[in-house]
Enzyme design. Structure first.
Site, mmCIF file in Angstrom:
data_model
loop_
_atom_site.group_PDB
_atom_site.id
_atom_site.type_symbol
_atom_site.label_atom_id
_atom_site.label_comp_id
_atom_site.label_asym_id
_atom_site.label_seq_id
_atom_site.Cartn_x
_atom_site.Cartn_y
_atom_site.Cartn_z
ATOM 1 N N ASP A 1 -5.128 -7.031 6.155
ATOM 2 C CA ASP A 1 -6.322 -6.182 5.463
ATOM 3 C C ASP A 1 -7.388 -7.099 5.027
ATOM 4 O OD1 ASP A 1 -8.004 -4.151 4.771
ATOM 5 O OD2 ASP A 1 -7.006 -3.660 2.740
ATOM 6 N N ASP B 1 -11.214 -8.821 7.375
ATOM 7 C CA ASP B 1 -12.551 -8.705 6.875
ATOM 8 C C ASP B 1 -13.004 -10.016 6.959
ATOM 9 O OD1 ASP B 1 -12.337 -6.039 6.313
ATOM 10 O OD2 ASP B 1 -13.581 -6.236 4.399
ATOM 11 N N ASP C 1 -2.640 -18.185 2.426
ATOM 12 C CA ASP C 1 -3.914 -18.869 1.811
ATOM 13 C C ASP C 1 -4.484 -20.003 2.754
ATOM 14 O OD1 ASP C 1 -1.167 -19.986 1.424
ATOM 15 O OD2 ASP C 1 -1.768 -20.715 -0.545
ATOM 16 N N LYS D 1 3.782 -15.519 2.963
ATOM 17 C CA LYS D 1 3.675 -16.379 1.716
ATOM 18 C C LYS D 1 5.018 -16.792 1.261
ATOM 19 C CE LYS D 1 1.184 -18.032 -1.846
ATOM 20 N NZ LYS D 1 0.429 -19.412 -1.664
ATOM 21 N N TYR E 1 1.020 -1.168 -0.022
ATOM 22 C CA TYR E 1 -0.085 -0.094 -0.069
ATOM 23 C C TYR E 1 0.857 1.225 0.021
ATOM 24 C CZ TYR E 1 -3.889 -3.015 1.091
ATOM 25 O OH TYR E 1 -4.904 -4.197 1.175
#
Ligand code: NAD
Length: 359
Positions: free
Chosen positions: A247, A251, A223, A191, A141
């Site tokens: 992020d 959610d 994942d 990852k 970001y």
């Protein structure tokens, strides 16, 4: 006296923030504290009036306050502005950077009254109680962004993903300290099988783990983590991860609690903490008094805990929310048969009254 900058922002921000202020005023009255609230424009609302989503005076107010209470920013009206003037990029990211808010804390806890509100089975979510710590000022970001034309007439877009050992150590140490105060389990999510920054992340966590032998350290690919969160969420105590993964995973985690309207957050690291719900400005329900204010009210509780060291007061807010839910009161996002429907303001009043012992 505690100085609180109040930034309602856009969409439902203007509806939920006053309800959190109400809860804080109830705390002030019950415990004899003085909170000074100063409101300022941020996001699209600031762009419309001042021509920028983060006006200088808003940033200065935040820097001079003891804590910031933020609603949410953004919405379709401002989606087509040049990228640097879009509320999220032009206000939220610089605010995090300027206030040095490198750690975002999102506790994910199921309130007993909401066992049936989640889309997941009761036996999966009973007893869920974990904390996601997301790195907030690095990664994709904040990396350099570019576009260039390609020979075939198309375009190429690039977002740089960078993490330094310093940035990783800073957030991971923070997470270890949080784990030491909880059930002493830290799961680092990356990852590392594919991404180089993740490999550095994993090496750094492995090195640091030697300094925290009292905490059990595990590593998980992102994942797999997204799957484990809905398969067996009780396995988690503290999750630490980088910006983008955090992020997305938070959610997903919000659904364990029944609604994204239940998930508070605290962003800390510098001298001034920022407290906001984990959700956005919800343009689809804005202006209809349908928004659930509880995530913002619970964010105010986190402000009391982390910025002002007022643990008892924070617990009083959390207990008030618990009791209101156990009594069967619900905003539309959590509504089920047999429960009592409240709008945003009524829910805020109910929590404030509980804090004051009036109900
Ligand atoms: P969103 O979180 O605003 O909404 C997603 C869904 O959840 C919607 O259906 C919405 O009605 C519902 N919802 C969210 N909060 C709720 C609440 N308190 N009570 C009841 N229902 C609630 O996400 P989105 O729709 O992807 O984004 C809308 C805007 O918000 C976009 O402009 C986005 O960029 C912005 N955004 C801002 C922040 C922030 O300010 N920190 C975070 C995320 C998104």
């Amino acid at each position: 006296m505690y100085k609180i900058a109040v930034l309602p922002g856009d969409g439902i921000g203007a509806e939920i923030v006053p309800e959190a202020v109400k809860a804080l005023k109830a705390i002030a009255s019950r415990f004899g504290h003085e909170f000074q609230f100063t409101e300022a424009l941020v996001g699209g609302a600031a762009y419309d009036v001042k021509g920028h989503p983060l006006p200088d005076e808003t940033l200065e107010l935040c820097q001079q306050s003891d804590a910031v209470l933020l609603g949410a920013i953004g919405g379709p009206k401002w989606d087509n502005l040049p990228v640097e003037l879009r509320p999220e990029v032009g206000a939220l990211l610089p605010l995090r950077k300027e206030l040095a808010l490198f750690a975002n804390l999102r506790p994910c806890m199921l309130f007993p009254g909401l066992l049936h509100a989640s889309t997941l089975k009761e036996e999966v979510i009973t007893g869920v109680d974990f904390l996601v710590i997301r790195e907030l000022t690095g990664g994709l970001y904040f990396g350099e962004k570019s576009r260039e034309k390609t020979a075939d007439g198309g375009q190429k877009a690039t977002d740089m993903l960078t993490y330094s050992t310093y940035e990783i150590e800073r957030i991971v140490r923070f997470a270890y300290q949080a784990a030491q105060k909880r059930r002493k389990k830290l799961c680092s999510v990356d990852k590392a099988n594919v991404i180089e920054t993740s490999r550095l992340w994993r090496e750094t966590v492995t090195d640091l783990s030697k300094e925290y032998p009292d905490v059990e350290t595990t590593h998980m690919y992102v994942d797999n983590c997204s799957m484990q969160l809905i398969r067996n969420p009780r396995q988690f105590d503290v999750i630490v991860t980088e910006n983008t993964f955090g992020d997305i995973l938070t959610d997903e985690a919000s659904m364990l609690t029944g609604s994204i309207g239940m998930l508070p957050s605290a962003s800390i690291g510098g001298e001034v903490g920022l407290y906001e719900p984990s959700h956005g400005s919800a343009p689809d329900i804005a202006g209809q008094k349908k928004a659930n204010p509880l995530a913002t009210i619970l964010s105010a509780a986190m402000m009391l805990r982390f910025s002002f060291d007022l643990e008892e007061e924070a617990r009083v807010i959390e207990q008030a929310v618990t009791e209101v839910l156990e009594a069967g009161y619900r905003t539309p996002d959590l509504m089920e048969e047999g429960k009592k429907l409240l709008n945003t303001v009524q829910m805020g009043d109910m929590v404030a009254d509980k804090i004051l012992g009036l109900r």
